[in-house]
Design a protein around this motif. Structure first.
Motif, short mmCIF file in Angstrom:
data_model
loop_
_atom_site.label_atom_id
_atom_site.label_comp_id
_atom_site.label_asym_id
_atom_site.label_seq_id
_atom_site.Cartn_x
_atom_site.Cartn_y
_atom_site.Cartn_z
N THR A 34 -34.26 39.82 -55.14
CA THR A 34 -35.11 39.04 -54.24
C THR A 34 -36.57 38.97 -54.67
O THR A 34 -37.33 38.14 -54.17
N TRP A 39 -38.65 41.20 -53.90
CA TRP A 39 -39.42 41.93 -52.88
C TRP A 39 -40.02 43.19 -53.50
O TRP A 39 -39.33 43.97 -54.14
N ASP A 82 -44.19 46.05 -47.84
CA ASP A 82 -45.05 45.32 -48.77
C ASP A 82 -46.51 45.44 -48.36
O ASP A 82 -46.85 46.09 -47.37
N LYS A 116 -38.49 45.92 -45.25
CA LYS A 116 -37.16 45.38 -45.51
C LYS A 116 -36.30 46.47 -46.12
O LYS A 116 -36.79 47.28 -46.92
#
Length: 292
Positions: free
Chosen positions: A38, A40, A60, A66
């Motif tokens: 992803t 991320w 993040d 997540k």
């Protein structure tokens, strides 16, 4: 003969990916990783069991979180890794760091998300800049919570007159920290007279020639502070004995910064100073009705 075709390519790990083979890395709190699928990217904040599997939660830079299955499929500094659960030793290390962060340098419980209180009318006086900086480093958080201001004196020779000008009262108390407060010194004689001015003043001290000596010598790699003979500037002499630049006031200022930087918490200073400062803080912060 020279080999026109180079080394045998089959003798190496020719199937290895360009970024190299994934290496196992503990998913320790704060580790910044990127999920390959992803993109991320975030710091590890939690590893837990969920739905019969291990899940790593990443946060993040915007504070969004997540979860991802723990294992392969991550990058650290652009290199593939296999995230593994943190070991018991690592968890204990993180917990110890969290406990330390919950305490101030003075050992008090840290008060988070609270603005400094408006300054009270009471004060703590110290002899000079270095005393004030050391008190700030160790007790600064506590003093801001209590709203106590630390002010500098230029020595204690005129402290009696200064106390009279301050005009202490039960709700406007004054604590004074004095260097080299030992029997037979001029400081002891001055304090004896000054203490008679008001019962709302408390004067305490430490036995060291200068507040520098209240820092434990072990913090500087010493077994004891050097002894400086009479007639020689004490601070300049200390710096010379330490092998540091010592000829100018700038040298003295820089030397003190090194000494102060070695202090991490109350455990790095001598108990005599700790006891005096703690008692002065109590004196100027405890309501008069409670003390009486």
């Amino acid at each position: 003969m020279t080999d026109r075709y180079g080394a045998d390519v089959l003798s190496t790990d020719w199937r290895a990916p360009k970024r190299g083979r994934a290496q196992p890395v503990e998913a320790s709190a704060g580790l910044v990783v990127e999920d390959v699928d992803t993109g991320w990217c975030g710091a590890v904040v939690l590893v837990e069991k969920a739905g019969g599997m291990q899940v790593v939660h990443l946060e993040d830079r915007r504070g969004r979180r997540k979860g991802f299955p723990l294992g392969p499929g991550f990058l650290v500094d652009g290199k593939p890794v296999i995230l593994t659960p943190p070991t018991a030793a690592r968890r204990a290390q993180v917990q110890a760091a969290e406990r330390a962060a919950s305490r101030t340098a003075s050992g008090s419980v840290a008060v988070r998300a609270q603005q400094a209180r408006v300054a009270s009318r009471s004060r703590i006086w110290v002899e000079g800049k270095h005393d004030a900086e050391l008190v700030e480093k160790i007790w600064g958080d506590d003093l801001r919570v209590e709203g106590v201001v630390v002010e500098m004196l230029d020595g204690v020779d005129d402290v009696t007159a200064l106390i009279k000008d301050f005009a202490p009262t039960p709700d406007r108390r004054l604590g004074i920290l004095v260097d080299h407060l030992v029997p037979g010194t001029k400081e002891t004689r001055i304090v004896g007279e000054a203490s008679k001015v008001s019962r709302h003043v408390k004067i305490l001290g430490h036995p060291y020639v200068d507040v520098w000596q209240s820092v434990k010598p072990a913090r500087l790699g010493l077994t004891a502070w050097p002894v400086i003979e009479r007639g020689r500037s004490w601070k300049h002499g200390i710096l010379e004995e330490l092998g540091w630049p010592h000829t100018t006031q700038t040298d003295v200022a820089l030397g003190w910064k090194k000494i102060l930087a070695s202090v991490r918490s109350y455990s790095d200073v001598e108990p005599t100073l700790l006891a005096s400062v703690e008692e002065l803080i109590d004196f100027v912060t405890v309501p008069s009705s409670d003390r009486e």
